[in-house]
Write a protein that holds these residues in place. Structure first.
Motif, PDB file in Angstrom:
ATOM      1  N   MET A 255      14.028  -2.254  30.001  1.00 44.89           N
ATOM      2  CA  MET A 255      13.640  -1.018  29.326  1.00 44.89           C
ATOM      3  C   MET A 255      14.811  -0.041  29.370  1.00 44.89           C
ATOM      4  O   MET A 255      15.420   0.144  30.421  1.00 44.89           O
ATOM      5  N   ILE A 256      15.123   0.557  28.239  1.00 44.29           N
ATOM      6  CA  ILE A 256      16.268   1.464  28.204  1.00 44.29           C
ATOM      7  C   ILE A 256      15.925   2.772  28.924  1.00 44.29           C
ATOM      8  O   ILE A 256      14.761   3.085  29.157  1.00 44.29           O
ATOM      9  N   SER A 257      16.941   3.530  29.257  1.00 47.39           N
ATOM     10  CA  SER A 257      16.750   4.767  30.010  1.00 47.39           C
ATOM     11  C   SER A 257      16.022   5.816  29.171  1.00 47.39           C
ATOM     12  O   SER A 257      15.957   5.722  27.936  1.00 47.39           O
ATOM     13  N   PHE A 258      15.503   6.821  29.860  1.00 46.24           N
ATOM     14  CA  PHE A 258      14.816   7.904  29.154  1.00 46.24           C
ATOM     15  C   PHE A 258      15.770   8.604  28.194  1.00 46.24           C
ATOM     16  O   PHE A 258      15.411   8.902  27.048  1.00 46.24           O
ATOM     17  N   GLU A 259      16.988   8.847  28.651  1.00 47.80           N
ATOM     18  CA  GLU A 259      17.971   9.530  27.807  1.00 47.80           C
ATOM     19  C   GLU A 259      18.264   8.735  26.540  1.00 47.80           C
ATOM     20  O   GLU A 259      18.315   9.291  25.438  1.00 47.80           O
ATOM     21  N   GLU A 260      18.441   7.427  26.686  1.00 42.71           N
ATOM     22  CA  GLU A 260      18.686   6.573  25.518  1.00 42.71           C
ATOM     23  C   GLU A 260      17.487   6.576  24.575  1.00 42.71           C
ATOM     24  O   GLU A 260      17.642   6.612  23.347  1.00 42.71           O
ATOM     25  N   SER A 261      16.296   6.524  25.150  1.00 42.28           N
ATOM     26  CA  SER A 261      15.089   6.498  24.312  1.00 42.28           C
ATOM     27  C   SER A 261      14.961   7.783  23.506  1.00 42.28           C
ATOM     28  O   SER A 261      14.583   7.757  22.331  1.00 42.28           O
ATOM     29  N   MET A 262      15.299   8.913  24.109  1.00 42.97           N
ATOM     30  CA  MET A 262      15.209  10.183  23.398  1.00 42.97           C
ATOM     31  C   MET A 262      16.236  10.274  22.272  1.00 42.97           C
ATOM     32  O   MET A 262      15.974  10.881  21.226  1.00 42.97           O
ATOM     33  N   LYS A 263      17.387   9.659  22.462  1.00 38.28           N
ATOM     34  CA  LYS A 263      18.390   9.637  21.390  1.00 38.28           C
ATOM     35  C   LYS A 263      17.861   8.877  20.176  1.00 38.28           C
ATOM     36  O   LYS A 263      18.052   9.297  19.032  1.00 38.28           O
ATOM     37  N   LEU A 264      17.189   7.751  20.426  1.00 40.00           N
ATOM     38  CA  LEU A 264      16.612   6.978  19.325  1.00 40.00           C
ATOM     39  C   LEU A 264      15.476   7.745  18.650  1.00 40.00           C
ATOM     40  O   LEU A 264      15.352   7.753  17.421  1.00 40.00           O
ATOM     41  N   ILE A 265      14.647   8.382  19.455  1.00 37.56           N
ATOM     42  CA  ILE A 265      13.525   9.155  18.920  1.00 37.56           C
ATOM     43  C   ILE A 265      14.028  10.272  18.005  1.00 37.56           C
ATOM     44  O   ILE A 265      13.485  10.502  16.918  1.00 37.56           O
ATOM     45  N   LYS A 266      15.090  10.939  18.423  1.00 36.47           N
ATOM     46  CA  LYS A 266      15.651  12.025  17.608  1.00 36.47           C
ATOM     47  C   LYS A 266      16.369  11.488  16.371  1.00 36.47           C
ATOM     48  O   LYS A 266      16.262  12.056  15.278  1.00 36.47           O
ATOM     49  N   LYS A 267      17.094  10.392  16.540  1.00 33.23           N
ATOM     50  CA  LYS A 267      17.855   9.815  15.427  1.00 33.23           C
ATOM     51  C   LYS A 267      16.943   9.404  14.280  1.00 33.23           C
ATOM     52  O   LYS A 267      17.279   9.598  13.103  1.00 33.23           O
ATOM     53  N   TYR A 268      15.775   8.849  14.613  1.00 35.89           N
ATOM     54  CA  TYR A 268      14.857   8.370  13.580  1.00 35.89           C
ATOM     55  C   TYR A 268      13.681   9.318  13.354  1.00 35.89           C
ATOM     56  O   TYR A 268      12.728   8.969  12.662  1.00 35.89           O
ATOM     57  N   ASP A 269      13.782  10.498  13.943  1.00 35.77           N
ATOM     58  CA  ASP A 269      12.789  11.553  13.721  1.00 35.77           C
ATOM     59  C   ASP A 269      11.368  11.064  14.007  1.00 35.77           C
ATOM     60  O   ASP A 269      10.441  11.304  13.233  1.00 35.77           O
ATOM     61  N   LEU A 270      11.209  10.378  15.128  1.00 38.67           N
ATOM     62  CA  LEU A 270       9.882   9.904  15.517  1.00 38.67           C
ATOM     63  C   LEU A 270       9.104  11.065  16.135  1.00 38.67           C
ATOM     64  O   LEU A 270       9.612  11.751  17.028  1.00 38.67           O
ATOM     65  N   PRO A 271       7.882  11.295  15.692  1.00 34.75           N
ATOM     66  CA  PRO A 271       7.105  12.433  16.200  1.00 34.75           C
ATOM     67  C   PRO A 271       6.491  12.139  17.568  1.00 34.75           C
ATOM     68  O   PRO A 271       5.713  11.197  17.722  1.00 34.75           O
ATOM     69  N   ILE A 272       6.856  12.918  18.560  1.00 33.75           N
ATOM     70  CA  ILE A 272       6.274  12.756  19.891  1.00 33.75           C
ATOM     71  C   ILE A 272       5.530  14.033  20.278  1.00 33.75           C
ATOM     72  O   ILE A 272       5.800  15.110  19.752  1.00 33.75           O
ATOM     73  N   VAL A 273       4.589  13.885  21.194  1.00 32.75           N
ATOM     74  CA  VAL A 273       3.878  15.041  21.715  1.00 32.75           C
ATOM     75  C   VAL A 273       4.881  15.936  22.447  1.00 32.75           C
ATOM     76  O   VAL A 273       5.945  15.464  22.870  1.00 32.75           O
ATOM     77  N   LYS A 274       4.580  17.219  22.576  1.00 29.08           N
ATOM     78  CA  LYS A 274       5.502  18.134  23.253  1.00 29.08           C
ATOM     79  C   LYS A 274       5.812  17.606  24.647  1.00 29.08           C
ATOM     80  O   LYS A 274       4.913  17.398  25.466  1.00 29.08           O
ATOM     81  N   THR A 275       7.114  17.400  24.907  1.00 25.11           N
ATOM     82  CA  THR A 275       7.556  16.691  26.111  1.00 25.11           C
ATOM     83  C   THR A 275       8.719  17.420  26.766  1.00 25.11           C
ATOM     84  O   THR A 275       9.627  17.900  26.086  1.00 25.11           O
ATOM     85  N   PHE A 276       8.680  17.482  28.088  1.00 23.41           N
ATOM     86  CA  PHE A 276       9.814  17.982  28.863  1.00 23.41           C
ATOM     87  C   PHE A 276      10.039  17.005  30.005  1.00 23.41           C
ATOM     88  O   PHE A 276       9.085  16.552  30.642  1.00 23.41           O
ATOM     89  N   ALA A 277      11.304  16.684  30.277  1.00 25.18           N
ATOM     90  CA  ALA A 277      11.605  15.713  31.326  1.00 25.18           C
ATOM     91  C   ALA A 277      12.701  16.223  32.249  1.00 25.18           C
ATOM     92  O   ALA A 277      13.689  16.811  31.799  1.00 25.18           O
TER      93      ALA A 277
ATOM     94  N   LEU B 231      14.011   1.659  12.526  1.00 23.30           N
ATOM     95  CA  LEU B 231      14.709   1.675  13.814  1.00 23.30           C
ATOM     96  C   LEU B 231      14.912   0.253  14.324  1.00 23.30           C
ATOM     97  O   LEU B 231      16.013  -0.121  14.754  1.00 23.30           O
ATOM     98  N   PHE B 232      13.855  -0.543  14.269  1.00 21.10           N
ATOM     99  CA  PHE B 232      13.913  -1.899  14.815  1.00 21.10           C
ATOM    100  C   PHE B 232      14.886  -2.783  14.037  1.00 21.10           C
ATOM    101  O   PHE B 232      15.549  -3.649  14.607  1.00 21.10           O
ATOM    102  N   GLU B 233      14.980  -2.551  12.744  1.00 17.99           N
ATOM    103  CA  GLU B 233      15.901  -3.342  11.921  1.00 17.99           C
ATOM    104  C   GLU B 233      17.360  -2.959  12.156  1.00 17.99           C
ATOM    105  O   GLU B 233      18.247  -3.812  12.116  1.00 17.99           O
ATOM    106  N   LYS B 234      17.612  -1.681  12.413  1.00 14.35           N
ATOM    107  CA  LYS B 234      18.990  -1.200  12.462  1.00 14.35           C
ATOM    108  C   LYS B 234      19.602  -1.171  13.860  1.00 14.35           C
ATOM    109  O   LYS B 234      20.822  -1.217  13.998  1.00 14.35           O
ATOM    110  N   GLU B 235      18.766  -1.067  14.887  1.00 14.62           N
ATOM    111  CA  GLU B 235      19.283  -0.927  16.247  1.00 14.62           C
ATOM    112  C   GLU B 235      19.195  -2.247  17.011  1.00 14.62           C
ATOM    113  O   GLU B 235      18.404  -3.120  16.670  1.00 14.62           O
ATOM    114  N   SER B 236      20.006  -2.366  18.048  1.00 10.77           N
ATOM    115  CA  SER B 236      19.993  -3.582  18.875  1.00 10.77           C
ATOM    116  C   SER B 236      18.895  -3.470  19.932  1.00 10.77           C
ATOM    117  O   SER B 236      19.152  -3.337  21.130  1.00 10.77           O
TER     118      SER B 236
END
Length: 210
Positions: free
Chosen positions: A1-23, A180-185
């Motif tokens: 599983m990728i790190s939280f920081e990496e996951s947030m980069k993907l979420i922002k890059k593909y504009d995935l809507p997440i619930v209000k989150t602070f980490a 995202l799944f098609e373009k990212e490793s």
């Protein structure tokens, strides 16, 4: 599983809507964020070594006060290292409560078909009905629409007993996840749960695997 920081980069890059989150790992930072959030809130751990957070006491919901937040923080720390003394904790994740119907969206590499995406009702519906639709990537909007209509739970999503859900928001989310799944490793994506209501779709918990 990728790190939280990496996951947030993907979420922002593909504009995935997440619930209000602070980490953060720092309780004082969590406390500041909590004071600005709608209550109740949820606190959970993000760790590649702790996949099923609820099962091992690493997720607490119904947090209304700072004392409850502090208590949850301490219990998660204790439970995490009790479960796995060598657990890597990327972050404590503080979130607002999402509303709506629970859904799941996932992707994986299938030995026969290659890249596939699945969608279905989440929560108890997943366990009872095993109600999912699967498509091979790439897919277009018409295929996504047919995917949504295919599940047994479509009757619920389409307005059963007058309850409305934003199916366009759901469709766009599935399209973004597929892109995202098609373009990212990435080998696998697990979005569970995703909440859908009459306004929007919001991802509450996510896992990306390389």
């Amino acid at each position: 599983m990728i790190s939280f920081e990496e996951s947030m980069k993907l979420i922002k890059k593909y504009d995935l809507p997440i619930v209000k989150t602070f980490a953060s790992l720092d309780f004082n930072e969590l406390k500041k964020a909590f004071q600005k959030m709608e209550k109740p809130a949820v606190l959970k751990v993000y760790s590649p070594d702790i996949i099923h957070k609820t099962d091992v006491g690493c997720l607490f919901s119904g947090i209304y006060t700072l004392s409850q937040l502090k208590d949850a923080y301490k219990k998660i720390l204790r439970n995490a290292f009790s479960f796995n003394p060598n657990a890597r904790i990327d972050a404590f994740v503080l979130q607002e409560i999402a509303k709506g119907i629970e859904l799941i969206i996932g992707t994986k590499n299938d030995e026969t078909f290659g890249k596939i995406i699945l969608f279905g009702l989440g929560g108890i519906y997943t366990e009872i009905f095993e109600d999912v639709a699967i498509r091979v990537l790439p897919l277009d909007e018409m295929q996504v629409e047919s995917m949504i209509r295919q599940i047994k739970g479509y009757k619920i999503l389409s307005g059963y007993r007058g309850k409305k859900y934003n199916l366009e928001a759901l469709k766009q989310l599935i399209i973004k996840v597929a892109e995202l799944f098609e373009k990212e490793s990435i080998k696998e994506i697990d979005l569970n749960p995703v909440f859908l209501d009459e306004k929007e779709a919001k991802i509450v918990d996510w896992k990306f695997y390389r």
